[in-house]
Design a protein around this motif. Sequence first.
Motif, PDB file in Angstrom:
ATOM      1  N   TYR A  20       0.840  -1.873   0.420  1.00 18.51           N
ATOM      2  CA  TYR A  20       0.064  -0.016   0.068  1.00 18.51           C
ATOM      3  C   TYR A  20       1.003   1.002  -0.159  1.00 18.51           C
ATOM      4  O   TYR A  20       1.869   1.481   0.518  1.00 18.51           O
ATOM      5  N   GLY A  69      -3.940   2.731   3.074  1.00 17.08           N
ATOM      6  CA  GLY A  69      -4.606   2.897   1.683  1.00 17.08           C
ATOM      7  C   GLY A  69      -3.450   3.653   0.547  1.00 17.08           C
ATOM      8  O   GLY A  69      -2.214   3.619   0.767  1.00 17.08           O
ATOM      9  N   TYR A 117      -9.098   5.988   3.322  1.00 19.56           N
ATOM     10  CA  TYR A 117      -8.622   4.312   3.967  1.00 19.56           C
ATOM     11  C   TYR A 117      -9.233   3.166   3.795  1.00 19.56           C
ATOM     12  O   TYR A 117     -10.256   3.615   4.433  1.00 19.56           O
ATOM     13  N   TRP A 165      -8.521  -0.707   7.932  1.00 28.68           N
ATOM     14  CA  TRP A 165      -8.781  -0.389   9.123  1.00 28.68           C
ATOM     15  C   TRP A 165      -7.841  -1.115  10.147  1.00 28.68           C
ATOM     16  O   TRP A 165      -9.170  -2.666  10.155  1.00 28.68           O
TER      17      TRP A 165
END
Length: 122
Positions: A31, A99, A109, A112
């Motif tokens: 990411y 993200g 994003y 989580w």
Amino acid sequence: QVQLVESGGGLVQPGGSLRLSCAASEPTLNYYYIAWFRQAPGKEREGVSFMSTRDGRNFYSDSVRGRFTVSRDNAKNMVYLSMNNVKPEDTGVYYCAAGNIGSMTPRLYGIWGQGTQVTVSS
């Protein structure tokens, strides 16, 4: 899809220090950005910092700049948030997120963790 797990929260006195950890189930390099957010009771989730996984640059909110530091261990797929000189207003649930857009905006994003509670109190 990567899974994120935060740990390291707890009760700390004002002026103290704490280090939060964010463990990723796959390389964080998958990411572009890893971010930390926090949410105090009755308040909206706010950005604390975000890190570019490509070059390691970190960006901090005005409220924590100079006190908080983000670091990472790519070999362990870990990201850390070191909190120094904490204040009561730092109290909240802290989340890490992954993200592909660098921002302090939570909705950008998609991944989580479950969060870890930090309480700053004497």
